[in-house]
Design a protein around this motif. Structure first.
Motif, PDB file in Angstrom:
ATOM      1  N   ILE A 160       6.554  27.865 -25.086  1.00 61.64           N
ATOM      2  CA  ILE A 160       6.781  26.426 -25.087  1.00 61.64           C
ATOM      3  C   ILE A 160       5.770  25.569 -24.065  1.00 61.64           C
ATOM      4  O   ILE A 160       5.794  26.159 -23.016  1.00 61.64           O
ATOM      5  CB  ILE A 160       8.440  25.882 -25.037  1.00 61.64           C
ATOM      6  CG1 ILE A 160       8.790  24.545 -25.024  1.00 61.64           C
ATOM      7  CG2 ILE A 160       8.907  26.695 -23.443  1.00 61.64           C
ATOM      8  CD1 ILE A 160      10.129  24.310 -25.060  1.00 61.64           C
ATOM      9  N   MET A 161       5.351  24.444 -24.550  1.00 53.56           N
ATOM     10  CA  MET A 161       4.879  23.750 -23.580  1.00 53.56           C
ATOM     11  C   MET A 161       5.176  22.084 -24.011  1.00 53.56           C
ATOM     12  O   MET A 161       5.821  21.754 -24.882  1.00 53.56           O
ATOM     13  CB  MET A 161       3.247  23.683 -23.694  1.00 53.56           C
ATOM     14  CG  MET A 161       2.819  23.181 -25.150  1.00 53.56           C
ATOM     15  SD  MET A 161       1.083  23.147 -25.398  1.00 53.56           S
ATOM     16  CE  MET A 161       0.625  21.363 -24.784  1.00 53.56           C
ATOM     17  N   THR A 162       5.135  21.281 -22.674  1.00 57.10           N
ATOM     18  CA  THR A 162       5.239  19.830 -23.071  1.00 57.10           C
ATOM     19  C   THR A 162       4.004  19.009 -23.382  1.00 57.10           C
ATOM     20  O   THR A 162       3.164  19.449 -22.661  1.00 57.10           O
ATOM     21  CB  THR A 162       5.951  19.280 -21.586  1.00 57.10           C
ATOM     22  OG1 THR A 162       7.112  20.027 -21.195  1.00 57.10           O
ATOM     23  CG2 THR A 162       6.087  17.782 -21.535  1.00 57.10           C
ATOM     24  N   MET A 163       4.229  18.021 -24.289  1.00 59.54           N
ATOM     25  CA  MET A 163       3.199  17.501 -24.812  1.00 59.54           C
ATOM     26  C   MET A 163       3.407  15.866 -24.784  1.00 59.54           C
ATOM     27  O   MET A 163       4.459  15.609 -25.641  1.00 59.54           O
ATOM     28  CB  MET A 163       2.517  18.072 -26.029  1.00 59.54           C
ATOM     29  CG  MET A 163       1.387  17.238 -26.766  1.00 59.54           C
ATOM     30  SD  MET A 163       0.785  18.042 -28.085  1.00 59.54           S
ATOM     31  CE  MET A 163       2.080  17.518 -29.243  1.00 59.54           C
ATOM     32  N   THR A 192      13.759  19.219 -17.243  1.00 58.38           N
ATOM     33  CA  THR A 192      13.507  20.278 -17.748  1.00 58.38           C
ATOM     34  C   THR A 192      11.896  20.140 -18.343  1.00 58.38           C
ATOM     35  O   THR A 192      11.066  21.062 -18.434  1.00 58.38           O
ATOM     36  CB  THR A 192      14.400  20.667 -18.608  1.00 58.38           C
ATOM     37  OG1 THR A 192      15.628  21.079 -18.226  1.00 58.38           O
ATOM     38  CG2 THR A 192      13.953  22.138 -19.559  1.00 58.38           C
ATOM     39  N   VAL A 193      12.011  18.801 -19.242  1.00 58.30           N
ATOM     40  CA  VAL A 193      10.465  18.732 -19.544  1.00 58.30           C
ATOM     41  C   VAL A 193       9.401  18.610 -18.752  1.00 58.30           C
ATOM     42  O   VAL A 193       8.535  19.279 -18.886  1.00 58.30           O
ATOM     43  CB  VAL A 193      10.646  17.291 -20.482  1.00 58.30           C
ATOM     44  CG1 VAL A 193       9.309  16.631 -20.889  1.00 58.30           C
ATOM     45  CG2 VAL A 193      11.732  17.325 -21.762  1.00 58.30           C
ATOM     46  N   VAL A 194       9.603  17.988 -17.575  1.00 53.92           N
ATOM     47  CA  VAL A 194       8.568  18.018 -16.453  1.00 53.92           C
ATOM     48  C   VAL A 194       8.306  19.509 -15.910  1.00 53.92           C
ATOM     49  O   VAL A 194       7.185  19.779 -15.959  1.00 53.92           O
ATOM     50  CB  VAL A 194       9.082  17.107 -15.358  1.00 53.92           C
ATOM     51  CG1 VAL A 194       8.034  17.220 -14.318  1.00 53.92           C
ATOM     52  CG2 VAL A 194       8.784  15.610 -16.008  1.00 53.92           C
ATOM     53  N   ASP A 195       9.407  20.257 -15.786  1.00 56.22           N
ATOM     54  CA  ASP A 195       9.454  21.418 -14.903  1.00 56.22           C
ATOM     55  C   ASP A 195       8.825  22.390 -16.173  1.00 56.22           C
ATOM     56  O   ASP A 195       7.843  23.400 -15.985  1.00 56.22           O
ATOM     57  CB  ASP A 195      10.838  22.086 -14.744  1.00 56.22           C
ATOM     58  CG  ASP A 195      11.282  21.303 -13.544  1.00 56.22           C
ATOM     59  OD1 ASP A 195      10.554  20.610 -12.905  1.00 56.22           O
ATOM     60  OD2 ASP A 195      12.439  21.298 -13.175  1.00 56.22           O
TER      61      ASP A 195
END
Length: 197
Positions: free
Chosen positions: A43-46, A91-94
């Motif tokens: 999983i990655m944040t985008m 959580t999104v940032v982490d």
């Protein structure tokens, strides 16, 4: 014919660096990109994404070779875009601060998953929406890291109490959606798109 100069209304405009325009335009909801390379999910944040077309529903997103998810997306041609609520901001940032090459992010952050219907990547159960996608066009990947994805299935988690989207301003600051304005009665040209989710 000479153009008439408009009267100035006071010096209210401040010049910005053109290189910072992404901070103005890229404030769409943050998404979490889930992939599965056949052995393991990641999983990655985008934040760099955009709608390209209504039908078929096409989404442009930037995932580059510096992202651990890039190899899986390129190889499998599929992913899930999950839209978290504002309550998942930390959580999104982490998740975005670590690499799936070194950390099992699902286990590390306690992210619950569900099985997708059409792709191998998992759905994120705690997100507001999940969109299953397949790569529709990858001709811009080598030049711009831009994948054009086609949404093939979509899910809503109606049990989530927090319904606000999270928007990143490109500098570590975020905004949660505020008041909604219902102007559907004025959108006479686009009635076909006024279906509630």
């Amino acid at each position: 014919m000479r153009r008439q100069k408009l009267p100035e209304r006071g010096n209210t405009m401040r010049r910005l660096e053109a290189s910072k325009t992404y901070r103005i335009l890229e404030s769409g909801p943050i998404v979490m990109v889930c992939t599965n390379d056949g052995a393991r999910s990641n999983i990655m944040t985008m934040g760099f994404h955009m709608m390209v077309q209504h039908a078929p529903p096409l989404i442009g997103c930037v995932v580059g070779p510096w992202d651990h998810s890039f190899t899986a997306l390129r190889a499998t041609g599929e992913c899930v875009l999950a839209v978290p609520g504002a309550d998942l901001a930390r959580t999104v940032v982490d998740v975005g601060n670590c690499s799936g090459a070194e950390v099992d992010k699902f286990e590390h952050f306690g992210l619950a998953t569900s099985k997708a219907a059409k792709v191998k990547a998992p759905l994120l159960s705690d997100c507001l929406y999940n969109i299953e996608c397949v790569v529709h066009d990858d001709t811009l990947v080598d030049k711009y890291q831009l994948f054009i994805l086609e949404a093939v299935a979509a899910w809503s988690n109606d049990s989530r109490k927090e319904r606000r989207f999270l928007h990143h301003h490109g500098d570590g600051t975020f905004t949660a959606d505020g008041e909604r304005f219902d102007l559907r009665d004025r959108m006479t040209l686009w009635k076909q798109f006024q279906v509630d989710l």
